[in-house]
Scaffold this motif. Structure first.
Motif, short mmCIF file in Angstrom:
data_model
loop_
_atom_site.label_atom_id
_atom_site.label_comp_id
_atom_site.label_asym_id
_atom_site.label_seq_id
_atom_site.Cartn_x
_atom_site.Cartn_y
_atom_site.Cartn_z
N HIS A 157 0.83 -1.20 0.00
CA HIS A 157 0.00 0.00 0.00
C HIS A 157 0.86 1.26 0.00
O HIS A 157 1.84 1.35 0.72
N ILE A 158 0.51 2.20 -0.85
CA ILE A 158 1.18 3.50 -0.88
C ILE A 158 0.13 4.58 -0.73
O ILE A 158 -1.05 4.33 -0.96
N ARG A 159 0.54 5.76 -0.35
CA ARG A 159 -0.40 6.88 -0.29
C ARG A 159 -0.82 7.24 -1.70
O ARG A 159 -0.03 7.19 -2.62
N GLY A 160 -2.07 7.62 -1.84
CA GLY A 160 -2.58 7.99 -3.14
C GLY A 160 -3.64 7.01 -3.60
O GLY A 160 -4.26 6.32 -2.80
N VAL A 161 -3.82 6.90 -4.88
CA VAL A 161 -4.85 6.06 -5.46
C VAL A 161 -4.38 4.60 -5.45
O VAL A 161 -3.31 4.29 -5.95
N PRO A 162 -5.18 3.70 -4.91
CA PRO A 162 -4.81 2.28 -4.95
C PRO A 162 -4.81 1.75 -6.38
O PRO A 162 -5.60 2.19 -7.22
N TYR A 177 5.38 8.96 -8.92
CA TYR A 177 6.56 8.11 -8.84
C TYR A 177 6.89 7.75 -7.39
O TYR A 177 7.93 7.18 -7.11
N HIS A 178 5.98 8.06 -6.49
CA HIS A 178 6.20 7.75 -5.08
C HIS A 178 5.96 6.26 -4.83
O HIS A 178 5.39 5.57 -5.67
N GLY A 179 6.38 5.78 -3.69
CA GLY A 179 6.14 4.38 -3.35
C GLY A 179 6.90 3.42 -4.22
O GLY A 179 6.40 2.35 -4.56
N ASN A 180 8.10 3.83 -4.63
CA ASN A 180 8.94 2.95 -5.44
C ASN A 180 8.30 2.60 -6.78
O ASN A 180 8.44 1.49 -7.28
N ASN A 181 7.53 3.52 -7.33
CA ASN A 181 6.84 3.35 -8.62
C ASN A 181 5.83 2.21 -8.61
O ASN A 181 5.53 1.64 -9.66
N THR A 182 5.28 1.89 -7.45
CA THR A 182 4.33 0.78 -7.34
C THR A 182 3.12 0.96 -8.25
O THR A 182 2.75 0.04 -8.98
N LEU A 183 2.51 2.14 -8.22
CA LEU A 183 1.33 2.38 -9.06
C LEU A 183 1.71 2.40 -10.53
O LEU A 183 1.04 1.79 -11.37
N LYS A 184 2.78 3.10 -10.87
CA LYS A 184 3.20 3.20 -12.27
C LYS A 184 3.51 1.82 -12.85
O LYS A 184 3.00 1.45 -13.91
N LYS A 236 9.47 11.99 -20.96
CA LYS A 236 10.86 12.42 -20.76
C LYS A 236 10.99 13.61 -19.81
O LYS A 236 12.07 13.86 -19.30
N PHE A 237 9.91 14.32 -19.54
CA PHE A 237 9.97 15.46 -18.63
C PHE A 237 9.34 15.18 -17.27
O PHE A 237 9.53 15.94 -16.33
N ASN A 238 8.57 14.10 -17.17
CA ASN A 238 7.86 13.79 -15.93
C ASN A 238 7.88 12.28 -15.71
O ASN A 238 7.11 11.55 -16.33
N SER A 239 8.73 11.80 -14.81
CA SER A 239 8.85 10.36 -14.59
C SER A 239 7.61 9.76 -13.95
O SER A 239 7.47 8.54 -13.89
N GLY A 240 6.68 10.59 -13.47
CA GLY A 240 5.45 10.11 -12.89
C GLY A 240 4.32 9.99 -13.90
O GLY A 240 3.17 9.80 -13.53
#
Length: 84
Positions: free
Chosen positions: A14-19, A45-52, A71-75
């Motif tokens: 679980h990470i903060r944000g949208v599951p 890109y938070h949570g070790n890129n779990t959602l991405k 290329k400008f936004n890793s999230g």
């Protein structure tokens, strides 16, 4: 719905944000309702890129869609080829 928005998934992912489960359902909802072509998805890109990483895997497995990282936004992932 309650299960999706629980504060803890029980498996330590679980990470903060949208599951991830909600993100998958939201994508399916838009696809089912013939929304305009989706060209990018903001995942953060938070949570070790779990959602991405979860969304990339889901979209490849379920819809055979391919993404590249913006290329400008890793999230953000950008659809590299769209097929109906």
């Amino acid at each position: 719905m309650d299960k999706i928005f629980e504060g803890h998934s029980g498996d330590g992912t679980h990470i903060r944000g949208v599951p991830l489960a909600f993100a998958r359902l939201l994508f399916c909802y838009h696809k089912k309702n013939n929304e305009p072509k989706i060209t990018s998805i903001i995942t953060g890109y938070h949570g070790n890129n779990t959602l991405k990483n979860g969304m990339i895997s889901f979209l490849k497995d379920e819809f055979r869609l391919e993404f590249i990282e913006d290329k400008f936004n890793s999230g953000m992932i950008v659809l590299s080829e769209y097929s109906h």
